[in-house]
Design an enzyme around this catalytic site. Structure first.
Site, short mmCIF file in Angstrom:
data_model
loop_
_atom_site.label_atom_id
_atom_site.label_comp_id
_atom_site.label_asym_id
_atom_site.label_seq_id
_atom_site.Cartn_x
_atom_site.Cartn_y
_atom_site.Cartn_z
N PHE A 114 0.84 -1.18 0.00
CA PHE A 114 0.00 0.00 0.00
C PHE A 114 0.88 1.23 0.00
CE2 PHE A 114 -4.45 1.24 0.61
CZ PHE A 114 -5.06 0.11 0.11
N GLN A 229 -7.60 14.94 3.26
CA GLN A 229 -6.91 14.12 2.25
C GLN A 229 -7.76 13.93 0.99
OE1 GLN A 229 -6.25 9.65 2.79
NE2 GLN A 229 -4.19 10.50 2.77
N HIS A 231 -8.00 11.63 -2.22
CA HIS A 231 -7.53 10.35 -2.71
C HIS A 231 -7.37 10.45 -4.23
CE1 HIS A 231 -7.38 6.10 -3.62
NE2 HIS A 231 -7.37 5.80 -2.34
N LEU A 241 -14.83 5.65 -4.67
CA LEU A 241 -13.43 5.27 -4.57
C LEU A 241 -13.06 4.04 -5.38
CD1 LEU A 241 -11.01 6.31 -2.92
CD2 LEU A 241 -11.33 4.28 -1.51
N GLU A 244 -6.95 2.10 -3.35
CA GLU A 244 -5.53 2.11 -3.61
C GLU A 244 -5.01 0.71 -3.91
OE1 GLU A 244 -3.45 4.81 -1.07
OE2 GLU A 244 -1.73 3.46 -1.02
N ARG A 275 -0.65 9.42 -0.92
CA ARG A 275 -1.80 9.95 -1.64
C ARG A 275 -1.71 11.42 -1.98
NH1 ARG A 275 -6.28 6.68 1.86
NH2 ARG A 275 -5.74 4.72 0.86
N HIS A 341 -11.47 12.51 0.68
CA HIS A 341 -11.54 11.13 1.15
C HIS A 341 -11.46 10.99 2.65
CE1 HIS A 341 -11.09 6.87 1.00
NE2 HIS A 341 -9.86 6.89 1.49
N ARG A 383 -2.67 11.02 5.93
CA ARG A 383 -2.81 9.65 6.41
C ARG A 383 -2.30 8.67 5.36
NH1 ARG A 383 -6.95 5.39 5.59
NH2 ARG A 383 -8.04 6.71 4.11
C1 FAD Z 1 -14.50 4.73 0.31
C2 FAD Z 1 -13.57 4.64 1.47
C3 FAD Z 1 -12.59 3.67 1.49
C4 FAD Z 1 -11.71 3.57 2.57
N1 FAD Z 1 -10.76 2.58 2.56
C5 FAD Z 1 -9.93 2.46 3.63
C6 FAD Z 1 -8.97 1.41 3.69
O1 FAD Z 1 -8.86 0.59 2.79
N2 FAD Z 1 -8.19 1.33 4.77
C7 FAD Z 1 -8.28 2.20 5.81
O2 FAD Z 1 -7.55 2.05 6.78
N3 FAD Z 1 -9.19 3.19 5.78
C8 FAD Z 1 -10.02 3.35 4.72
N4 FAD Z 1 -10.94 4.36 4.70
C9 FAD Z 1 -11.12 5.20 5.89
C10 FAD Z 1 -11.86 4.43 6.97
O3 FAD Z 1 -12.85 3.64 6.38
C11 FAD Z 1 -12.54 5.33 7.97
O4 FAD Z 1 -11.66 6.29 8.43
C12 FAD Z 1 -13.00 4.53 9.18
O5 FAD Z 1 -13.75 3.43 8.78
C13 FAD Z 1 -13.81 5.37 10.12
O6 FAD Z 1 -14.39 4.56 11.10
P1 FAD Z 1 -15.23 5.19 12.26
O7 FAD Z 1 -15.61 4.09 13.17
O8 FAD Z 1 -14.49 6.33 12.83
O9 FAD Z 1 -16.51 5.83 11.56
P2 FAD Z 1 -17.69 5.25 10.63
O10 FAD Z 1 -17.49 3.84 10.28
O11 FAD Z 1 -17.85 6.23 9.53
O12 FAD Z 1 -18.94 5.31 11.56
C14 FAD Z 1 -19.53 6.51 11.95
C15 FAD Z 1 -20.72 6.17 12.80
O13 FAD Z 1 -21.22 7.36 13.38
C16 FAD Z 1 -22.60 7.39 13.29
N5 FAD Z 1 -23.05 8.79 13.28
C17 FAD Z 1 -22.54 9.82 12.57
N6 FAD Z 1 -23.26 10.94 12.80
C18 FAD Z 1 -24.24 10.60 13.66
C19 FAD Z 1 -25.31 11.30 14.26
N7 FAD Z 1 -25.57 12.59 14.01
N8 FAD Z 1 -26.15 10.64 15.09
C20 FAD Z 1 -25.96 9.32 15.34
N9 FAD Z 1 -24.95 8.62 14.80
C21 FAD Z 1 -24.11 9.24 13.97
C22 FAD Z 1 -22.92 6.66 12.01
O14 FAD Z 1 -24.22 6.16 12.05
C23 FAD Z 1 -21.87 5.55 12.04
O15 FAD Z 1 -22.36 4.45 12.76
C24 FAD Z 1 -11.81 4.48 3.63
C25 FAD Z 1 -12.78 5.48 3.60
C26 FAD Z 1 -13.64 5.58 2.52
C27 FAD Z 1 -14.61 6.71 2.48
#
Ligand code: FAD
Ligand code: SF4
Ligand code: SF4
Ligand code: FES
Lengths: 570, 323
Positions: A114, A229, A231, A241, A244, A275, A341, A383
């Protein structure tokens, strides 16, 4: 309602915290989408950990150095050290919990290359790693069903925070439209990323920064918000997306002349440079007229990988190309452009994920944050791919453990529930009853365009000042938006309006932060200050909302332990 | 491109039955149905309500019925569903509607929990590393693991529309993911449950679920695998398994008077219900009587078909294979 702990967010960070707590204290999760719909599920490429299955000489130290260098030295090295050291056991633990991983010949977790990582350390499940991890944790949450209350489809409205103590949250039941209060001894925000402020973005509709704004409105600072960031491989026009992993598996980036243009910008790492560098290279090609047919995109070419590799390792990417653009990457290259991203900034926290409110690290009592909405700062100004699933898992778990300890000696603090509900009701009613005519759609569209093209891959003073002006003007117009749906049941129009309010609020913080940071570092690139300036800017931005609504900046130093800043070359 | 949308509208608080409302929209070429719905919501009618999040076919929020069949709105190109310039958009079937295209998903999640969808590994082994799983082992669970819990299959399942107690395709696909996981220790117990009432044997193989499924999870295939696993584990104490055995015994003629190369229709129901299941057998009497009255009772003695020896050979080879 009362619970010892309330966790807002059911992505990897929120769920991993919850399963540390379930059965030990009374814990509730609040989430605006069902847990399995959280945006963590969209992550494709992998999760980084020096488990050394593929390259036996990989170590956490190497992972640490790569991450620090990738962050352009804005990452806090002590936090990074914790993350990389805990990475192998964290990923292995996910496997033990039942996560489905791709496997190598020996049956171990499969790994691949990666960008920005000097070893092949991305552990993966085909190109749906986030989905696999999220479902494993969702399964665990069902296992703990009896000890875990999940408020699915509840929308966080505000944080109850007084005299330096978090006391609970105010939320709206999306199904009924009712406003409810949860009192808690500890509150964890794990509300994820907030890329929806940009026209071209890989983020889900749900990623609107509700959590960070709720904290900010209570006087909690937001850290390093200017570091966004982009992407390099978003599907042209929609931003969806292309992981990568496509470059990790050997995909080429080609400009309009058919050249692998990364040769010019990062001759040693080529397509696998970090990135920020690849995105700028792409945008430079496009700006200088070397896009495909002179248009706003370049190509990622996977054809030489062959049908089998594509079908085996990148099936979902292939499907996305077919579904959204009608292009099969086995036969044709995919048109791509940089897409907003990942948000490096967020709610500042210490190593136990407890929110800190000033430069000296004073903790907010009872308030914690983890995952993409938090800023521990392991990613600094940029990142590395696969480090954020890791962050969400590692720090989600740490948050769970720290909260468990915290609540042993904490009490429920006073909350005036009626007043909280009345205040929330009033602001919703104000929005709903506004007789005016401003269109939320126009405001949102204009905001997204502005942020993308004036506060995007390349920034300068002039563009940023224009952006600020537009954001402020849109915020003023927002006060008069019209909502046609006056009903209570499942009013998504109202919800979208609330989300738009949040987008506007944090966009101002991003723009002002970018305007203030007169240097280029990681993903933040100022064409008028194209060099990194360690003398002046080796520091974190803290943005505060004053009681009068104005915004103030303070700064705090970056923590450097083992690696002194050097020039970042790939 | 101009297109007409006939969209089902309903508000729990105002309506008693859904009504179709027509919208006419100018949409850019290459739009997905979800993009079109957003254009309607954002520019014509803010009250139109549906779920969405990822808009990239991975979160499972936006499943709805397009021209009568469940699809992900974000994964469907409008041009693929337009008929004479129009498309009908309705909420998922087999669910209670809350508002417009939003349905009450609770029964779906409740069903999922019934199969204890989490890994039950051998906890006695101390660990430092990951559990090993061969690539073949991974392949056995890969398809099921792609399920995004969108409920498209649930919407169009024919059994669910007459019996809401049926576990349903997505839940069964999820169950396959654990029964076939080399790291899980509970296959036997899981299969016992899945073989029972409202489980795998209630599926009528109509294949709607697999046809609608937007991923590789393809529930019917997973259900078939679960049935195979049930038989392989000799979990025979249920009507479904006994039914299978009845076929296997009846055709080659395991007991005198059962086979002859054809299904013995007297034997199969008795064997399926269970020879010692008195109340189950009593339940069969009215059906039997009715058939008798109408002269439809199967012959008491088996007919032997001409190629019976070949069929016997096939069955004995099959037996060898099963060993
Ligand atoms: C398309 C894409 C691909 C990615 N690929 C990778 C990868 O390959 N490797 C990597 O390391 N990272 C990757 N990332 C980044 C990574 O996925 C995220 O940074 C990470 O999953 C975030 O996890 P989280 O638990 O912080 O939030 P999330 O999984 O986004 O969860 C957020 C939670 O908050 C809740 N929430 C938000 N607002 C409210 C509200 N007002 N009221 C109640 N609940 C709320 C939502 O319901 C959800 O349950 C990618 C991101 C994207 C967009
Ligand atoms: S094949 Fe079985 S599970 Fe699938 S839709 Fe038909 S009856 Fe339902
Ligand atoms: S099995 Fe297929 S259709 Fe059913 S919920 Fe899973 S992904 Fe959706
Ligand atoms: S919006 Fe997520 S699957 Fe369609």
């Amino acid at each position: 309602m009362t619970h010892d702990v309330v966790i807002v967010g059911a992505g990897l960070a929120g769920l991993n915290a919850a399963i540390q707590l379930a059965g030990k204290v009374d814990v509730a999760i609040v989430t605006k989408v069902y847990p399995s719909r959280s945006h963590s599920g969209a992550a494709q490429g992998g999760v980084a950990a020096a488990v050394a299955n593929l390259e036996s000489d990989d170590t956490p130290e190497l992972h640490m150095y790569d991450t620090i260098k990738g962050s352009d030295y804005l990452g806090d090295q002590d936090a990074i050290e914790i993350m990389v050291n805990e990475a192998p056991e964290t990923v292995i633990e996910m496997e033990r919990l039942g996560c489905v991983f791709s496997r190598d010949e020996e049956g171990r977790i499969a790994q691949r290359a990666f960008g920005g990582h000097s070893r092949k350390r991305s552990c993966y499940a085909a190109d749906r790693t986030g989905h696999s991890l999220l479902h494993a944790l969702f399964e665990q949450s069902m296992k703990h069903d009896a000890n875990l209350t999940v408020y699915s489809e509840y929308f966080l409205l505000s944080l109850i925070y007084k005299e330096g103590v978090a006391r609970g949250v105010v939320m709206m039941n999306i199904l009924t439209g009712d406003i409810e209060v949860i009192r808690a001894k500890a509150v964890l925000f794990a509300t994820g990323g907030y890329g929806r402020a940009f026209e071209i973005t890989s983020n889900a509709f749900a990623n609107t920064g509700d959590g960070i704004v709720a904290a900010y409105r209570q006087g909690i600072p937001l850290q390093d918000m200017e570091c966004v960031q982009f992407h390099p491989t978003g599907l042209y026009g929609v931003g969806i997306l292309v992981s990568e992993a496509a470059r990790g598996e050997g995909g080429y980036l080609l400009n309009g002349k058919g050249e692998r243009f990364m040769e010019k910008y990062a001759p040693s790492k080529m397509e696998l440079a970090p990135r920020d560098i690849v995105s700028r290279s792409e945008q430079t090609e496009i700006n200088e007229g070397r896009g495909i047919n002179g248009e706003n995109y370049v190509h990622i070419d996977l054809r030489h990988l062959g049908r089998e590799t594509i079908l085996e390792r990148l099936p979902q990417i292939r499907q996305l190309g077919i579904d959204f653009l009608g292009i099969d990457c086995i036969e044709e290259p995919l048109p791509i452009q940089p897409t907003a991203h990942y948000s490096m900034g967020g709610i500042p926290v210490n190593h136990d994920c407890q929110v800190v409110v000033d430069q000296s690290g004073t903790p907010a009592r009872g308030f914690f944050s983890a995952g993409e909405c938090a800023c521990v700062s392991v990613h600094g100004a940029n990142r590395l791919g696969t480090n954020s699933l890791l962050e969400a898992l590692v720090f989600g778990k740490r948050a769970g453990k720290a909260i468990l300890k915290y609540v042993q000696s904490a009490e429920f603090e006073d909350v005036n529930e009626n007043e909280e509900i009345a205040n929330a009701r009033k602001s919703l009613d104000d929005l709903l009853s506004s007789a005016s005519t401003e269109s939320a759609n126009e405001i949102r569209t204009s905001l997204k365009e502005t942020m993308m093209w004036k506060c995007g891959v390349f920034r300068d003073k002039e563009k940023l000042e224009q952006a600020l002006e537009t954001v402020l003007e849109l915020s003023a117009r927002y006060k008069n938006i019209r909502i046609a749906d006056k009903g209570k049941v499942f009013n998504t129009e109202l919800q979208e309006a609330l989300e738009l309010g949040n987008l506007l609020e944090f966009s101002e913080v991003i723009v002002r932060g970018a305007l203030a940071r007169e240097e280029s570092r990681g993903a933040h690139f100022r064409t008028d200050f194209p060099k990194r300036d360690d003398e002046q800017w080796m520091k974190h931005t803290l943005a505060y909302k004053g009681p009068d609504g104005s915004l103030q900046f303070k700064y705090k130093p970056v923590i450097i332990t083992r690696y002194q800043p050097e020039e970042r070359k790939y | 491109m101009k297109a007409r949308f006939l969209i089902s509208r309903f508000d729990l608080q105002l309506d008693t039955t859904p009504r179709l409302q027509e919208y006419s929209v100018d949409v850019p070429k290459g739009s997905t149905v979800l993009e079109c719905l957003n254009i309607i919501k954002w520019t014509q009618d803010g009250t139109l309500t549906f779920r969405m999040s990822c808009r990239s076919a991975i979160c499972g929020s936006c499943a709805m019925r397009l021209n009568g069949h469940a699809k992900l709105a974000c994964k469907t190109q409008l041009s693929d569903v337009l008929i004479d310039g129009a498309v009908t958009v309705e909420p998922l079937g087999n669910f209670k509607v809350i508002k417009d295209l939003v349905v009450d998903m609770e029964p779906f999640w409740a069903s999922l929990k019934r199969v204890k969808p989490w890994l039950k590994p051998d906890e006695s082994v101390e660990y430092e590393r990951e559990r090993l799983q061969s690539i073949e082992g991974y392949k056995k669970i890969e398809d099921a693991s792609t399920c995004i819990l969108c409920a498209s299959c649930y919407s169009d399942c024919n059994v669910l529309s007459v019996d809401e107690r049926f576990l349903g395709p997505a839940t069964l696909a999820k169950a396959q993911r654990f029964v076939y996981d080399s790291r899980d220790c509970d296959a036997e117990e899981r299969l016992e449950y899945l073989g029972g009432a409202n489980g795998v044997w209630d599926c009528t193989h109509c294949a709607e679920c697999s046809t609608r499924c937007p991923t590789d999870a393809k529930p019917l295939e997973r259900i078939t695998e679960l049935k195979a696993a049930s038989m392989a584990h000799r979990i025979h104490g249920n009507n479904g398994a006994r039914h299978v055995l009845a076929f296997r015994e009846s055709i080659p003629g395991k007991y005198p008077g059962t086979g002859g190369g054809m299904i013995n229709e007297n034997y199969i129901p008795l064997r399926s219900v269970g020879i010692f299941n008195i109340s189950g057998l009593l339940d069969l009497i009215p059906v039997g009587l009715r058939m008798f009255m109408r002269g439809k009772q199967p012959p008491m003695m088996p007919h032997y078909i001409k190629k019976f020896p070949e069929i016997r050979k096939m069955f004995s080879r099959f037996k060898e294979y099963l060993k």
